[in-house]
Design a protein around this motif. Sequence first.
Motif, PDB file in Angstrom:
ATOM      1  N   MET A   1       1.114  -1.655   0.247  1.00 30.21           N
ATOM      2  CA  MET A   1       0.010   0.203  -0.089  1.00 30.21           C
ATOM      3  C   MET A   1       0.707   1.129  -0.156  1.00 30.21           C
ATOM      4  SD  MET A   1      -3.252  -1.073   0.078  1.00 30.21           S
ATOM      5  CE  MET A   1      -4.187   0.329   0.939  1.00 30.21           C
ATOM      6  N   PRO A   2       0.377   2.232  -1.127  1.00 29.88           N
ATOM      7  CA  PRO A   2       1.311   3.820  -0.902  1.00 29.88           C
ATOM      8  C   PRO A   2       1.125   4.136   0.741  1.00 29.88           C
ATOM      9  CG  PRO A   2      -0.747   4.194  -2.194  1.00 29.88           C
ATOM     10  CD  PRO A   2      -0.941   3.346  -2.387  1.00 29.88           C
ATOM     11  N   ARG A   3       1.700   4.601   0.993  1.00 30.12           N
ATOM     12  CA  ARG A   3       2.005   5.650   1.948  1.00 30.12           C
ATOM     13  C   ARG A   3       1.189   6.985   1.382  1.00 30.12           C
ATOM     14  NH1 ARG A   3       6.514   8.440   4.024  1.00 30.12           N
ATOM     15  NH2 ARG A   3       7.246   8.679   1.898  1.00 30.12           N
ATOM     16  N   LEU A   4       0.589   7.268   2.498  1.00 30.21           N
ATOM     17  CA  LEU A   4      -0.423   9.093   2.147  1.00 30.21           C
ATOM     18  C   LEU A   4       0.575   9.715   2.409  1.00 30.21           C
ATOM     19  CD1 LEU A   4      -3.454   9.057   2.663  1.00 30.21           C
ATOM     20  CD2 LEU A   4      -2.782  10.430   4.690  1.00 30.21           C
ATOM     21  N   ASP A   5       1.629  10.166   2.463  1.00 38.04           N
ATOM     22  CA  ASP A   5       2.401  11.077   1.678  1.00 38.04           C
ATOM     23  C   ASP A   5       2.476  11.810  -0.133  1.00 38.04           C
ATOM     24  OD1 ASP A   5       2.417  12.324   3.886  1.00 38.04           O
ATOM     25  OD2 ASP A   5       4.423  11.781   4.750  1.00 38.04           O
ATOM     26  N   ASP A   6       2.504   9.467  -0.924  1.00 36.83           N
ATOM     27  CA  ASP A   6       2.925   9.739  -2.056  1.00 36.83           C
ATOM     28  C   ASP A   6       1.492   9.272  -2.316  1.00 36.83           C
ATOM     29  OD1 ASP A   6       4.932   9.228  -0.729  1.00 36.83           O
ATOM     30  OD2 ASP A   6       5.447   7.426  -0.567  1.00 36.83           O
ATOM     31  N   VAL A   7       0.645   9.388  -1.752  1.00 38.55           N
ATOM     32  CA  VAL A   7      -0.817   9.713  -2.965  1.00 38.55           C
ATOM     33  C   VAL A   7      -1.328  10.925  -3.681  1.00 38.55           C
ATOM     34  CG1 VAL A   7      -3.570   9.963  -2.960  1.00 38.55           C
ATOM     35  CG2 VAL A   7      -1.593   7.675  -1.229  1.00 38.55           C
ATOM     36  N   ARG A   8      -1.518  11.331  -4.959  1.00 37.26           N
ATOM     37  CA  ARG A   8      -1.862  12.223  -5.796  1.00 37.26           C
ATOM     38  C   ARG A   8      -3.256  12.527  -6.315  1.00 37.26           C
ATOM     39  NH1 ARG A   8       2.698  13.175  -2.937  1.00 37.26           N
ATOM     40  NH2 ARG A   8       4.489  13.572  -4.231  1.00 37.26           N
ATOM     41  N   LEU A   9      -3.717  13.777  -5.583  1.00 36.76           N
ATOM     42  CA  LEU A   9      -5.104  14.067  -6.334  1.00 36.76           C
ATOM     43  C   LEU A   9      -5.248  14.438  -7.579  1.00 36.76           C
ATOM     44  CD1 LEU A   9      -5.956  14.741  -3.013  1.00 36.76           C
ATOM     45  CD2 LEU A   9      -6.309  12.832  -4.036  1.00 36.76           C
ATOM     46  N   SER A  10      -4.418  14.599  -8.044  1.00 33.58           N
ATOM     47  CA  SER A  10      -3.828  15.143  -9.804  1.00 33.58           C
ATOM     48  C   SER A  10      -4.927  14.483 -11.195  1.00 33.58           C
ATOM     49  CB  SER A  10      -2.747  15.084 -10.227  1.00 33.58           C
ATOM     50  OG  SER A  10      -2.011  14.570  -9.946  1.00 33.58           O
ATOM     51  N   GLY A  11      -5.072  13.324 -11.162  1.00 33.41           N
ATOM     52  CA  GLY A  11      -5.318  11.797 -12.082  1.00 33.41           C
ATOM     53  C   GLY A  11      -6.877  11.844 -12.409  1.00 33.41           C
ATOM     54  N   ALA A  12      -7.164  10.718 -12.158  1.00 32.77           N
ATOM     55  CA  ALA A  12      -8.782  10.395 -11.642  1.00 32.77           C
ATOM     56  C   ALA A  12      -8.854  10.128 -10.026  1.00 32.77           C
ATOM     57  CB  ALA A  12      -9.176   8.981 -12.418  1.00 32.77           C
ATOM     58  N   ARG A  13     -10.135  10.451 -10.280  1.00 35.72           N
ATOM     59  CA  ARG A  13     -10.619  10.192  -8.514  1.00 35.72           C
ATOM     60  C   ARG A  13     -10.240   9.524  -8.135  1.00 35.72           C
ATOM     61  NH1 ARG A  13     -16.047  11.686  -9.987  1.00 35.72           N
ATOM     62  NH2 ARG A  13     -16.687   9.555 -10.159  1.00 35.72           N
ATOM     63  N   ILE A  14     -10.152   9.299  -7.101  1.00 32.45           N
ATOM     64  CA  ILE A  14      -9.483   8.309  -5.864  1.00 32.45           C
ATOM     65  C   ILE A  14     -10.287   8.295  -4.529  1.00 32.45           C
ATOM     66  CG2 ILE A  14      -7.347   7.854  -4.155  1.00 32.45           C
ATOM     67  CD1 ILE A  14      -6.003   9.473  -6.041  1.00 32.45           C
ATOM     68  N   LEU A  15     -10.408   6.743  -4.017  1.00 29.16           N
ATOM     69  CA  LEU A  15     -11.359   5.938  -2.914  1.00 29.16           C
ATOM     70  C   LEU A  15      -9.713   5.883  -1.642  1.00 29.16           C
ATOM     71  CD1 LEU A  15     -12.880   5.138  -1.158  1.00 29.16           C
ATOM     72  CD2 LEU A  15     -12.614   2.665  -2.821  1.00 29.16           C
ATOM     73  N   LEU A  16      -9.112   6.168  -0.812  1.00 30.16           N
ATOM     74  CA  LEU A  16      -8.539   6.212   0.461  1.00 30.16           C
ATOM     75  C   LEU A  16      -9.043   5.305   1.155  1.00 30.16           C
ATOM     76  CD1 LEU A  16      -6.567   8.929   0.877  1.00 30.16           C
ATOM     77  CD2 LEU A  16      -5.779   6.494  -0.619  1.00 30.16           C
ATOM     78  N   VAL A  17      -8.613   3.850   1.512  1.00 26.40           N
ATOM     79  CA  VAL A  17      -9.342   3.205   2.644  1.00 26.40           C
ATOM     80  C   VAL A  17      -8.460   3.389   3.874  1.00 26.40           C
ATOM     81  CG1 VAL A  17     -10.099   0.815   3.295  1.00 26.40           C
ATOM     82  CG2 VAL A  17     -10.386   1.297   1.263  1.00 26.40           C
ATOM     83  N   VAL A  18      -8.936   4.216   4.849  1.00 24.19           N
ATOM     84  CA  VAL A  18      -8.348   4.259   5.921  1.00 24.19           C
ATOM     85  C   VAL A  18      -8.227   3.782   6.795  1.00 24.19           C
ATOM     86  CG1 VAL A  18      -7.650   6.818   7.242  1.00 24.19           C
ATOM     87  CG2 VAL A  18      -7.834   6.815   5.078  1.00 24.19           C
ATOM     88  N   GLN A  19      -6.769   3.382   8.235  1.00 26.73           N
ATOM     89  CA  GLN A  19      -7.712   2.376   9.039  1.00 26.73           C
ATOM     90  C   GLN A  19      -7.942   3.167   9.968  1.00 26.73           C
ATOM     91  OE1 GLN A  19      -4.364  -0.038  10.350  1.00 26.73           O
ATOM     92  NE2 GLN A  19      -5.769  -0.147  12.845  1.00 26.73           N
ATOM     93  N   PRO A  20      -9.223   2.844  10.948  1.00 33.59           N
ATOM     94  CA  PRO A  20      -9.987   3.799  12.243  1.00 33.59           C
ATOM     95  C   PRO A  20      -8.681   3.857  13.083  1.00 33.59           C
ATOM     96  CG  PRO A  20     -11.643   2.153  11.140  1.00 33.59           C
ATOM     97  CD  PRO A  20     -10.655   1.868  10.735  1.00 33.59           C
ATOM     98  N   ASP A  21      -9.257   5.453  13.549  1.00 33.68           N
ATOM     99  CA  ASP A  21      -8.097   5.777  14.731  1.00 33.68           C
ATOM    100  C   ASP A  21      -8.985   6.175  15.718  1.00 33.68           C
ATOM    101  OD1 ASP A  21      -8.949   7.981  14.044  1.00 33.68           O
ATOM    102  OD2 ASP A  21      -7.117   8.775  14.397  1.00 33.68           O
ATOM    103  N   GLY A  22     -10.275   6.218  15.808  1.00 35.10           N
ATOM    104  CA  GLY A  22     -11.347   7.066  17.132  1.00 35.10           C
ATOM    105  C   GLY A  22     -11.553   8.010  16.346  1.00 35.10           C
ATOM    106  N   ARG A  23     -11.256   8.477  15.839  1.00 33.49           N
ATOM    107  CA  ARG A  23     -11.278   9.941  15.265  1.00 33.49           C
ATOM    108  C   ARG A  23     -11.759  10.416  14.666  1.00 33.49           C
ATOM    109  NH1 ARG A  23      -5.734  10.223  17.381  1.00 33.49           N
ATOM    110  NH2 ARG A  23      -5.838  11.462  19.061  1.00 33.49           N
ATOM    111  N   THR A  24     -13.148  11.042  14.096  1.00 30.08           N
ATOM    112  CA  THR A  24     -13.912  11.550  13.465  1.00 30.08           C
ATOM    113  C   THR A  24     -13.222  12.891  12.284  1.00 30.08           C
ATOM    114  OG1 THR A  24     -15.601  10.219  13.994  1.00 30.08           O
ATOM    115  CG2 THR A  24     -16.243  12.231  12.173  1.00 30.08           C
ATOM    116  N   PRO A  25     -12.672  13.056  10.922  1.00 30.66           N
ATOM    117  CA  PRO A  25     -12.521  11.558  10.450  1.00 30.66           C
ATOM    118  C   PRO A  25     -11.614  11.432  11.266  1.00 30.66           C
ATOM    119  CG  PRO A  25     -11.802  14.005   9.441  1.00 30.66           C
ATOM    120  CD  PRO A  25     -12.992  14.432  10.371  1.00 30.66           C
TER     121      PRO A  25
END
Length: 513
Positions: A1-25
């Motif tokens: 899985m890529p690190r969050l810092d490596d994710v780029r939103l400039s292309g197609a729409r992205i779905l990120l699956v993120v592990q819950p940590d008790g906070r919202t979001p």
Amino acid sequence: MPRLDDVRLSGARILLVVQPDGRTPPEAIRDFFVFQQEKNNLLVLSGHDSHFANEVEARLRELYAVEKIQAKLKSGDTLYDEARDKLEELSERFTKAVSGAYNRLFFPGGDGELVMATIDNGLSFGAGEHSAESQIEKLLASARCDNKLALDMLDELPNYWAMAETYLWPGKDRRVPWRDLVMRAKTDPTWPWMPGARGLELLRDEALKQGRWRQTPEGHIEKGPFPVEKTSVNVTPLGTNRESGETSLSLTPRNAGDSPRIHVARTAAVSDQDQQIQDLEDYRTTEATLYFLAVDTTGKYQVGEPTRWTADLTVRHEIHRIADTRKVELRCTPAAELRYTLDGTNAREGTRYSQPFAVPAKGCTILIAAQAGEVEKSARIQIPSEGDDRVIIDPRKPARLAETKRVSIDTTDKAFSFIQRFKDRPDTLLRGVQILLGEGENAVQIRFNERALTAAAIEMAILGIRQALGEEQAAVQVLIRGGIRFGDGFALQEFSELAGVELLPGDVIQETD
């Protein structure tokens, strides 16, 4: 899985699956979202309870361990059945854990913040309408998510066009580069998501088809309302008499009301005082240049610019034997002034043609310049030596099969052999094309009149008609009655061999440089 810092939103729409940590979001995604420019290009699947997330991880480890064990076993081993049953049990427990832990969506809201929506009863792991993808899409398209996903786009096109003109166009600009509209759709959280990977392009294409928007050659998209259209005339050649040079034209007025008038003259100074055409369906003329002007008698549309039409000058020759000499007769349709040379010099400065002229017994090259009104045409005719009936073709120079030469590609295999050889040659243009598909009383015939067609266009027409008729193997014949232009003489020679065309003196015309 890529690190969050490596994710780029400039292309197609992205779905990120993120592990819950008790906070919202989750804190990691909140920090990530704040610094993104393309905020409207992100969807997050997560949850709230970190305990459930830990449960997913535990179930995953168990599932992985049992999969490893089963992979080493084979049917008949003591532990094989027990491992298989355990794997099924753990797969079900893992699915339930994921369904319970990842039950919240976070999407960009109108205020620029991530908005949460709870997935009722957890994620679904069925197929089709019961899949997780379908479940998420339906939720995003509902009022609970403020109709973030426009699943109804095709049914509500005018509404979404209006929204695009409000949200994606800058305040006072009517013409915007397409790339700028795409960027605004990615950066403005108030803009709803169009369905699919090409949803925004589909919205644009439908608007262009229906005239709501226009696209410039530079790639800009212009929104309406547009200035009131002015009158114009669409001129369609229906056919030309090769002997008399008379051309039949169909004239279609545009933006000229219910009772339009069309006037014609030889110059661009045409006005409503010039000759009015009575038969718009079959207007016949022997002129080489005409200007047509449409007038709306109701006054709703302003008079636009005149439409210029020019005929295609056809130069032909015939060799006559008179006593011991040969003389060449020249003809041009429509009628034109002809000048010629026999020594290779510029034909425009050559002898004006008035009567047949003698040519040497050793043969020669005749260069011809034709002019009628605003139309000019040049031609090159190779006269063979006396007694030599061969057709001489320079393989390097552009060549034309004369309009008087009727060509019949009479079998399906010949037709497709021609298409395959010339489909990538846009400089090979055929006029007066007639396509016949099928046989007997069920045959279909299509004429393209004077429209110039490439081999690729002919192939598309054949395939499209076959598909429309539901006869993918329908027999094909292609007739050419208006001549063929080739980029060079070598291509003409290839065509004559493929189509089985016998070339005779006078059939081939080569243009001058």
